[in-house]
Design a protein around this motif. Sequence first.
Motif, PDB file in Angstrom:
ATOM      1  N   LEU A 116      68.187  75.577  21.896  1.00 26.95           N
ATOM      2  CA  LEU A 116      68.799  76.907  21.953  1.00 26.95           C
ATOM      3  C   LEU A 116      70.017  76.959  22.874  1.00 26.95           C
ATOM      4  N   GLY A 117      70.255  75.876  23.609  1.00 23.97           N
ATOM      5  CA  GLY A 117      71.334  75.885  24.588  1.00 23.97           C
ATOM      6  C   GLY A 117      70.967  76.675  25.830  1.00 23.97           C
ATOM      7  N   ARG A 136      72.783  71.249  35.472  1.00 23.66           N
ATOM      8  CA  ARG A 136      73.783  71.130  36.537  1.00 23.66           C
ATOM      9  C   ARG A 136      74.213  72.516  37.040  1.00 23.66           C
ATOM     10  N   ASN A 137      73.276  73.171  37.693  1.00 22.69           N
ATOM     11  CA  ASN A 137      73.499  74.513  38.246  1.00 22.69           C
ATOM     12  C   ASN A 137      73.935  75.511  37.169  1.00 22.69           C
ATOM     13  N   PHE A 138      73.220  75.516  36.060  1.00 22.87           N
ATOM     14  CA  PHE A 138      73.451  76.478  34.972  1.00 22.87           C
ATOM     15  C   PHE A 138      74.886  76.421  34.453  1.00 22.87           C
ATOM     16  N   SER A 139      75.543  75.252  34.547  1.00 24.66           N
ATOM     17  CA  SER A 139      76.905  75.149  34.016  1.00 24.66           C
ATOM     18  C   SER A 139      76.897  75.045  32.503  1.00 24.66           C
ATOM     19  N   THR A 140      75.775  74.604  31.926  1.00 25.97           N
ATOM     20  CA  THR A 140      75.602  74.555  30.480  1.00 25.97           C
ATOM     21  C   THR A 140      74.109  74.629  30.186  1.00 25.97           C
ATOM     22  N   GLY A 141      73.759  74.662  28.888  1.00 33.88           N
ATOM     23  CA  GLY A 141      72.361  74.847  28.529  1.00 33.88           C
ATOM     24  C   GLY A 141      71.765  73.723  27.719  1.00 33.88           C
ATOM     25  N   SER A 142      72.407  72.559  27.740  1.00 29.54           N
ATOM     26  CA  SER A 142      71.878  71.410  27.012  1.00 29.54           C
ATOM     27  C   SER A 142      72.040  70.176  27.885  1.00 29.54           C
ATOM     28  N   PHE A 143      70.977  69.386  27.993  1.00 31.04           N
ATOM     29  CA  PHE A 143      70.961  68.238  28.895  1.00 31.04           C
ATOM     30  C   PHE A 143      70.782  66.956  28.086  1.00 31.04           C
ATOM     31  N   GLU A 144      71.692  66.027  28.253  1.00 33.97           N
ATOM     32  CA  GLU A 144      71.665  64.788  27.466  1.00 33.97           C
ATOM     33  C   GLU A 144      70.404  63.957  27.740  1.00 33.97           C
ATOM     34  N   GLY A 145      69.784  64.163  28.885  1.00 30.84           N
ATOM     35  CA  GLY A 145      68.584  63.392  29.220  1.00 30.84           C
ATOM     36  C   GLY A 145      67.290  64.160  29.024  1.00 30.84           C
ATOM     37  N   HIS A 146      67.329  65.220  28.225  1.00 35.22           N
ATOM     38  CA  HIS A 146      66.158  66.095  28.152  1.00 35.22           C
ATOM     39  C   HIS A 146      64.924  65.404  27.575  1.00 35.22           C
ATOM     40  N   GLU A 147      65.103  64.445  26.686  1.00 37.37           N
ATOM     41  CA  GLU A 147      63.935  63.782  26.100  1.00 37.37           C
ATOM     42  C   GLU A 147      63.117  63.040  27.154  1.00 37.37           C
ATOM     43  N   ASN A 148      63.791  62.554  28.192  1.00 35.49           N
ATOM     44  CA  ASN A 148      63.089  61.806  29.245  1.00 35.49           C
ATOM     45  C   ASN A 148      62.241  62.695  30.146  1.00 35.49           C
ATOM     46  N   ILE A 149      62.475  64.010  30.074  1.00 38.22           N
ATOM     47  CA  ILE A 149      61.694  64.942  30.903  1.00 38.22           C
ATOM     48  C   ILE A 149      61.003  65.997  30.039  1.00 38.22           C
ATOM     49  N   SER A 150      60.797  65.679  28.786  1.00 34.73           N
ATOM     50  CA  SER A 150      60.167  66.617  27.849  1.00 34.73           C
ATOM     51  C   SER A 150      58.651  66.613  28.002  1.00 34.73           C
ATOM     52  N   GLY A 151      58.018  67.623  27.442  1.00 37.40           N
ATOM     53  CA  GLY A 151      56.566  67.687  27.449  1.00 37.40           C
ATOM     54  C   GLY A 151      55.953  66.509  26.712  1.00 37.40           C
ATOM     55  N   GLU A 152      56.614  66.096  25.623  1.00 34.55           N
ATOM     56  CA  GLU A 152      56.119  64.959  24.854  1.00 34.55           C
ATOM     57  C   GLU A 152      56.152  63.674  25.683  1.00 34.55           C
ATOM     58  N   LYS A 153      57.250  63.500  26.443  1.00 37.82           N
ATOM     59  CA  LYS A 153      57.367  62.318  27.303  1.00 37.82           C
ATOM     60  C   LYS A 153      56.318  62.364  28.418  1.00 37.82           C
ATOM     61  N   MET A 154      56.103  63.540  28.970  1.00 38.16           N
ATOM     62  CA  MET A 154      55.112  63.681  30.028  1.00 38.16           C
ATOM     63  C   MET A 154      53.720  63.313  29.513  1.00 38.16           C
ATOM     64  N   ARG A 155      53.350  63.850  28.350  1.00 40.02           N
ATOM     65  CA  ARG A 155      52.033  63.560  27.776  1.00 40.02           C
ATOM     66  C   ARG A 155      51.872  62.064  27.508  1.00 40.02           C
ATOM     67  N   GLU A 156      52.892  61.474  26.931  1.00 38.77           N
ATOM     68  CA  GLU A 156      52.859  60.041  26.626  1.00 38.77           C
ATOM     69  C   GLU A 156      52.657  59.221  27.905  1.00 38.77           C
ATOM     70  N   THR A 157      53.369  59.597  28.962  1.00 39.85           N
ATOM     71  CA  THR A 157      53.272  58.863  30.228  1.00 39.85           C
ATOM     72  C   THR A 157      51.885  58.994  30.846  1.00 39.85           C
ATOM     73  N   ILE A 158      51.346  60.204  30.863  1.00 44.86           N
ATOM     74  CA  ILE A 158      50.025  60.436  31.450  1.00 44.86           C
ATOM     75  C   ILE A 158      48.955  59.651  30.697  1.00 44.86           C
ATOM     76  N   LEU A 159      48.984  59.692  29.368  1.00 43.73           N
ATOM     77  CA  LEU A 159      47.987  58.990  28.570  1.00 43.73           C
ATOM     78  C   LEU A 159      48.118  57.477  28.721  1.00 43.73           C
ATOM     79  N   GLU A 160      49.352  56.991  28.803  1.00 42.65           N
ATOM     80  CA  GLU A 160      49.596  55.556  28.941  1.00 42.65           C
ATOM     81  C   GLU A 160      49.083  55.033  30.281  1.00 42.65           C
ATOM     82  N   ARG A 161      49.257  55.824  31.333  1.00 43.63           N
ATOM     83  CA  ARG A 161      48.856  55.372  32.673  1.00 43.63           C
ATOM     84  C   ARG A 161      47.363  55.542  32.930  1.00 43.63           C
ATOM     85  N   GLY A 162      46.729  56.512  32.266  1.00 42.49           N
ATOM     86  CA  GLY A 162      45.287  56.681  32.380  1.00 42.49           C
ATOM     87  C   GLY A 162      44.840  57.042  33.780  1.00 42.49           C
TER      88      GLY A 162
END
Length: 570
Positions: A255-256, A261-287
Motif C-alpha cells: 500500500l506504500g 527511513r523516518n517516514f520519508s517513503t512507504g515502501s522498503f526494499e528490504g521488507h521481505e527480510n523483516i516480514s511475518g513470513e520470514k519471522m515464522r520461517e526463522t522461528i520454526l527453523e531454529r526450534g
Amino acid sequence: MTKLNILRIKMGKLEYQYESLADEHLLLGGRALTSQIVHDEVPGTCHPLGPNNKLVISNGVLTGSLASSAERSSMGGKSPLTGGIKESNAGGTAGLQMGRLGLRAIIFEGIRDDFQVVYINKDGVRFDSAKELLGKPLSEAASYLYEKYGKHIGFYMIGVSGEMKMLTAAIANGDKDKNPTRFYGRGGLGAVAGSKGIKAVIFDDSGISRNKPKDPEKFKQALRTYTEWLRESPATSKVFPELGTAGMVRTTNKLGALPTRNFSTGSFEGHENISGEKMRETILERGGEGTPTHACMPGCAIRCSNIYVDTEGKMVTSPIEYENIGLLGSNLGIADMDAVVELNRLCNEYAVDTIETGAALGVAMEAGLLSFGDHEGAARLLEEVGKGTPLGRIIGGGAELVGKVYGVRKVPVVKGQAMPAYDPRAIKGLGVTYATSPQGADHTAGQTIRAQVNHAEAEGQVKASKGAQVVNTIYDVLGLCYFGASAVAGRYEVLADLVTGYTGVPTTAEDIVELAKNTIRKEHAFNRSAGFSKAHDRLPEHFYLDENPASKTKFDVPDEELDTIGVEGY
C-alpha cells in the motif's frame, strides 16, 4: 461475579481505602473508567508528574471472566508526553488476578521520592521498599519479584526509564509464561508511575476462587457463539496464529504505507527480510524455545503472540509485533530480523515504548547522529537510554524532543506522540485518527486499514475513522482484544449478552456503543480543559506538503472535515 471495589492509594502517605463500585457503574470498565476518573478528578492544567495527576488502572468489564482474549486492562492518566488524556491497553495476567481480588480499578494519588512495591492480597495492601529492584534490567527485576513473592503472582512494573521519568517510559505486565513483556507503552505512563514512587504493583490471589458469572447460562451461550466466530474467521483462526501482527508487513509495503527511513517513503526494499513470513520461517527453523503461535493471556483462542529465539533456540524476547518491526526496522532502514529483535529486546529491558523509541531513533538518524541502517549504532543509543546519559535522556524523551533538540523539520508526531507504523498519506483514515483522536497519534484509537474505502483518496476517510474510533473504544472498555473485531463484525448483541451474563446488568448493543461514544466525548472534553483546540487536531505540516513516493499521495483530508470530530462529533 465477585463484588467489585475501587482501591484508592495515597502514595505520599502510603495509605489506602476501598470504595464499593456502585451497581450502576458495573458497565464502566477499562478505558471508560480510566477516562471518566481522569476527566472527573484530574485538573486539565496539572503537571503530569505532579501531585494532582493520578494513575488509574482499570480492568475491562469482562476481564476475569475467562472469555477468550478478555483479560485486558487499561492504564490512564494525564500524559507527560502529550499533555492530554491517555489510555494505554494491554493483555497479560495481572488483570485476571486483580479481578479475582475484587478490584475493578486502582487509583494512585500523590507523589513521593522513594520507590515502593505495592503488594495486594485478600487481606489488604502492604508497602515494601523497592530498593533491591532499582536499576535492574526488567527481566532481572521480574525474576526477583517471582523469587521473593512467589511464582503465582501477577504484577505491573516500571523499568529504569520509569525510574528516571522518561517520556517514553512504559509499564510492564507478565504474560502467561511469566515473561514481563506485555506493555502499556503509549504516552509515558511509566513516568507517571515513577513520579508516584511506584516501582511495582503485586497481585497475590492466593486463597481466592475464580470469578463466576451472575447468569451462567446466558454467559455460556454467548461465549459459545463468540468462540465459534473466532474459530470461523480467517483472521483469528489462521492469519494471527500463524503470522501474528507481523503479517501486516507485506500488506502495508504494498500500500506504500510501511514507514521507511523516518517516514520519508512507504515502501522498503528490504521488507521481505523483516516480514511475518520470514519471522515464522526463522522461528520454526531454529526450534528450541521458539514458537510463532503463542497466547499472552490464559485461554486466548487467537494466539497472535510469538517467542523469538537465537540460533541456539534460546528465547531472545516475546513478542515481535508489526509495530516493532515497522518502527525499529524499516523506519530505521534496518532489514535484518535479528537486529530488529535485539533493538526490541533492549526496549523491553529498559521498559520504553517501542513505537515512540523507534520514531525517536528515526528522527536521530534524520538529524545525522547515525546513518539509516546502522543497527549497531541504534543499539548503542538505546544503551545510552538505559544508562540515563544526557543523550540517552534526549532519546528517552521521544521523537518530538529529539526533533526540537536537533532542529529536524520532519518529525512524525501528533500531540507530541509518535505515529505507529502506517504512513498517513497512504492510509488516510489512519491519518484522520492520528489527527483527531484525543490520545495523540495511535492506531489502536481507530484502525481503518480494513475499512471499505480507497485508502489513497480523501473521500470517506473521516467517516471511516470516526466509526473505527468507536469500535476500538468498545473493545478497550470491555477488556476484549481488538483482534476479535473481525470475527464479531459489528454483531454487538453477543458482546452485550456476554456482559449481561457476566455482570447481571441488562445490556444491549446500543448501550455498548453509547458507552464508547461517551468515553470519547469525555476524553475530548478533558483535552479542551488542558488547553487543546482544533488546531491540535492536525498532522505535521510536511505530510501535507511532501508526497509519499511509494503511494504518490499527500495527506489532503480537508480541515473542515477533521473538525467534525470532537466533543460534539459523537
